[in-house]
Design a protein around this motif. Sequence first.
Motif, PDB file in Angstrom:
ATOM      1  N   UNK A  73       0.819  -1.214   0.000  1.00 46.36           N
ATOM      2  CA  UNK A  73       0.000   0.000   0.000  1.00 46.36           C
ATOM      3  C   UNK A  73       0.854   1.266   0.000  1.00 46.36           C
ATOM      4  N   UNK A  74       2.096   1.149   0.460  1.00 50.37           N
ATOM      5  CA  UNK A  74       2.967   2.327   0.520  1.00 50.37           C
ATOM      6  C   UNK A  74       3.760   2.529  -0.784  1.00 50.37           C
ATOM      7  N   UNK A  75       3.538   1.684  -1.792  1.00 57.16           N
ATOM      8  CA  UNK A  75       4.363   1.732  -3.008  1.00 57.16           C
ATOM      9  C   UNK A  75       4.292   3.092  -3.702  1.00 57.16           C
ATOM     10  N   UNK A  76       3.097   3.628  -3.855  1.00 58.32           N
ATOM     11  CA  UNK A  76       2.951   4.904  -4.565  1.00 58.32           C
ATOM     12  C   UNK A  76       3.720   6.015  -3.869  1.00 58.32           C
ATOM     13  N   UNK A  77       3.602   6.064  -2.515  1.00 65.12           N
ATOM     14  CA  UNK A  77       4.336   7.079  -1.747  1.00 65.12           C
ATOM     15  C   UNK A  77       5.841   6.846  -1.850  1.00 65.12           C
ATOM     16  N   UNK A  78       6.242   5.589  -1.826  1.00 67.35           N
ATOM     17  CA  UNK A  78       7.669   5.260  -1.951  1.00 67.35           C
ATOM     18  C   UNK A  78       8.201   5.696  -3.317  1.00 67.35           C
ATOM     19  N   UNK A  79       7.408   5.469  -4.345  1.00 64.92           N
ATOM     20  CA  UNK A  79       7.818   5.843  -5.697  1.00 64.92           C
ATOM     21  C   UNK A  79       8.043   7.360  -5.784  1.00 64.92           C
ATOM     22  N   UNK A  80       7.109   8.134  -5.235  1.00 65.62           N
ATOM     23  CA  UNK A  80       7.254   9.594  -5.231  1.00 65.62           C
ATOM     24  C   UNK A  80       8.493  10.021  -4.445  1.00 65.62           C
ATOM     25  N   UNK A  81       8.727   9.332  -3.343  1.00 65.03           N
ATOM     26  CA  UNK A  81       9.867   9.657  -2.489  1.00 65.03           C
ATOM     27  C   UNK A  81      11.184   9.394  -3.212  1.00 65.03           C
ATOM     28  N   UNK A  82      11.254   8.267  -3.924  1.00 67.47           N
ATOM     29  CA  UNK A  82      12.482   7.940  -4.658  1.00 67.47           C
ATOM     30  C   UNK A  82      12.736   8.952  -5.779  1.00 67.47           C
ATOM     31  N   UNK A  83      11.669   9.404  -6.435  1.00 63.34           N
ATOM     32  CA  UNK A  83      11.814  10.439  -7.466  1.00 63.34           C
ATOM     33  C   UNK A  83      12.340  11.727  -6.835  1.00 63.34           C
ATOM     34  N   UNK A  84      11.803  12.063  -5.665  1.00 64.33           N
ATOM     35  CA  UNK A  84      12.252  13.284  -4.967  1.00 64.33           C
ATOM     36  C   UNK A  84      13.717  13.202  -4.561  1.00 64.33           C
ATOM     37  N   UNK A  85      14.131  12.045  -4.024  1.00 61.96           N
ATOM     38  CA  UNK A  85      15.494  11.923  -3.497  1.00 61.96           C
ATOM     39  C   UNK A  85      16.512  11.630  -4.602  1.00 61.96           C
ATOM     40  N   UNK A  86      16.144  10.688  -5.481  1.00 60.55           N
ATOM     41  CA  UNK A  86      17.129  10.190  -6.462  1.00 60.55           C
ATOM     42  C   UNK A  86      16.809  10.589  -7.906  1.00 60.55           C
ATOM     43  N   UNK A  87      15.675  11.270  -8.098  1.00 56.58           N
ATOM     44  CA  UNK A  87      15.211  11.614  -9.444  1.00 56.58           C
ATOM     45  C   UNK A  87      14.996  10.362 -10.297  1.00 56.58           C
ATOM     46  N   UNK A  88      14.666   9.258  -9.643  1.00 56.64           N
ATOM     47  CA  UNK A  88      14.399   7.990 -10.339  1.00 56.64           C
ATOM     48  C   UNK A  88      13.255   7.271  -9.641  1.00 56.64           C
ATOM     49  N   UNK A  89      12.472   6.530 -10.430  1.00 55.49           N
ATOM     50  CA  UNK A  89      11.379   5.750  -9.855  1.00 55.49           C
ATOM     51  C   UNK A  89      11.926   4.496  -9.185  1.00 55.49           C
ATOM     52  N   UNK A  90      11.058   3.828  -8.434  1.00 52.06           N
ATOM     53  CA  UNK A  90      11.449   2.562  -7.801  1.00 52.06           C
ATOM     54  C   UNK A  90      11.879   1.558  -8.872  1.00 52.06           C
ATOM     55  N   UNK A  91      11.092   1.457  -9.948  1.00 45.75           N
ATOM     56  CA  UNK A  91      11.427   0.495 -11.009  1.00 45.75           C
ATOM     57  C   UNK A  91      12.790   0.794 -11.625  1.00 45.75           C
ATOM     58  N   UNK A  92      13.084   2.079 -11.850  1.00 45.36           N
ATOM     59  CA  UNK A  92      14.375   2.460 -12.434  1.00 45.36           C
ATOM     60  C   UNK A  92      15.529   2.103 -11.502  1.00 45.36           C
ATOM     61  N   UNK A  93      15.349   2.372 -10.216  1.00 43.21           N
ATOM     62  CA  UNK A  93      16.399   2.050  -9.247  1.00 43.21           C
ATOM     63  C   UNK A  93      16.648   0.543  -9.197  1.00 43.21           C
ATOM     64  N   UNK A  94      15.568  -0.236  -9.205  1.00 42.52           N
ATOM     65  CA  UNK A  94      15.711  -1.697  -9.152  1.00 42.52           C
ATOM     66  C   UNK A  94      16.365  -2.212 -10.432  1.00 42.52           C
ATOM     67  N   UNK A  95      15.978  -1.660 -11.578  1.00 42.81           N
ATOM     68  CA  UNK A  95      16.556  -2.129 -12.851  1.00 42.81           C
ATOM     69  C   UNK A  95      18.053  -1.828 -12.920  1.00 42.81           C
ATOM     70  N   UNK A  96      18.489  -0.803 -12.204  1.00 43.67           N
ATOM     71  CA  UNK A  96      19.920  -0.461 -12.164  1.00 43.67           C
ATOM     72  C   UNK A  96      20.654  -1.198 -11.046  1.00 43.67           C
ATOM     73  N   UNK A  97      19.897  -1.990 -10.258  1.00 44.41           N
ATOM     74  CA  UNK A  97      20.516  -2.729  -9.157  1.00 44.41           C
ATOM     75  C   UNK A  97      20.689  -1.923  -7.888  1.00 44.41           C
ATOM     76  N   UNK A  98      20.021  -0.765  -7.822  1.00 41.24           N
ATOM     77  CA  UNK A  98      20.151   0.092  -6.623  1.00 41.24           C
ATOM     78  C   UNK A  98      19.060  -0.246  -5.598  1.00 41.24           C
ATOM     79  N   UNK A  99      19.052  -1.495  -5.176  1.00 41.96           N
ATOM     80  CA  UNK A  99      18.033  -1.975  -4.232  1.00 41.96           C
ATOM     81  C   UNK A  99      18.110  -1.231  -2.899  1.00 41.96           C
TER      82      UNK A  99
END
Length: 507
Positions: free
Chosen positions: A117-143
Amino acid sequence: MITLSKSDLKQISEKGITEKQIEKQIENFKAGFPFLKIENAASVGNGIITTTEAQREIYINLWKEYKSSGKKVVKFVPASGAASRMFKDLFHFIESSSDVPSTEFEKTFFDNIEKFAFYEELDKTCVRIYAKTVKELISEGNYKDVLRGLLDKAGLNYGQLPKGLLLFHNYDEGARTSMEEHLVEAALYAVSGDAANIHFTVSHEHLNLFQQKVAEKQQIYADKFGVKFNISFSEQKQSTDTVAANMDNTLFRNDDGTILFRPGGHGALIENLNEIDADVVFIKNIDNVVPDYLKAETVTYKQVIAGLLVDLQNKIFDYLKVLNSNSCGRDKLLEVLQFVENDLYCRNNDAKNFSDTELICYLKKKLNRPIRVCGVVKNVGEPGGGPFLTYNQDGTISLQILESSQIDKNNVEYAKMFHNGTHFNPVDLVCSLKDYTSNKFNIMDFVDSSTGFISIKSKNGKELKALELPGLWNGAMSDWNTVFVEVPIETFNPVKNVNDLLRKDHQ
């Protein structure tokens, strides 16, 4: 006797604790707490009630009638625990040398991350901090960056927030926290008059966050269910903190020489409960909630156990009026005794031989006390306490919820009883807190102080002994009238680790 310095006395005074209390706690460390004497694990037909469909309908109607009679009902939710333990495995991954998920737990979390349920908020947070979505971070191996976005203070801070403020369940209109799910539950079974009264016990550091979330959300649910919410908060009292001890039972001190105090465990909340002005109180843990489409079973059985409480309360109050009328013959006394033994599962093998005067005194004492009806579920291997028939200090046998630490594991028979117990305590209680004259009980008078816990912890690499007060639903309610009712396992859905939110009961 222990020697306390002026600064020690100032420290304990500021917490509202007396020197005598400190001495008593040190004595507890030295002597330990006695194991309880057990007759047997409670089971269906021997301390645990099952209900038929017809009985459930009667109890639900009784509860609905009671709620509309002007009585005050409160939902009491212990919510002070931080969620850090939920994410223990994820913290371990962050601190490990591995950069990719390797354990089953880690793989499950990342494979299903979009289901939380927190995925959407997490996605926004990752964009704010890293300028990348959760999917982009995972695809780059930045777990680990994803987890930092979830757990760190600069992100969602889930590693430090209380469970009550975490997003648990998804809905079309937006995700809900577990605190919000309790508001919904209260609207469905705990409304008295036109109001749902809910009390959360929270930690001091999280009080403002809870208040902000309630201010933001309560009107939404008030409009949705057509009820008014009265929401209150309290903090665990500093005066219920306990000292820690070294392994030689001397006071454990911090590096600056001050006494180390620790929270006294959930048993400390008996003081918070004692300050609640209500006729009936529901008690349920913050993390035991389900989405709306699964709530029907929970709502049904909450009303069933509440209706059973009302039924027992009515009978108890009627009997107490008779006992106080000074016109109670022997036959009536034996009828009341049979009720105490068969309906309240409280036995004294000598009671039938008491004189009328002795029996009246005994029955008044056993009837005129708080009542709790506890839902219990079939044992599925969850850690924690269970329902037992236990000997009390006055020689009676009654129903109690016991934790494993209260049982002597060296007693083969007792260990077998605990291991083979058929039912488990999910913390599903309905309590009656007023006597037959409508006066509030002082529930502190019904605590068994000899039922605390001692555990071994550590601080800064040094072992210490920690002292917990008698548990809220264990020794703190030891001298209550207790009845156990079997409820479906579907009503018990705790979230102990983050991946529990992937179970079908939370999706």
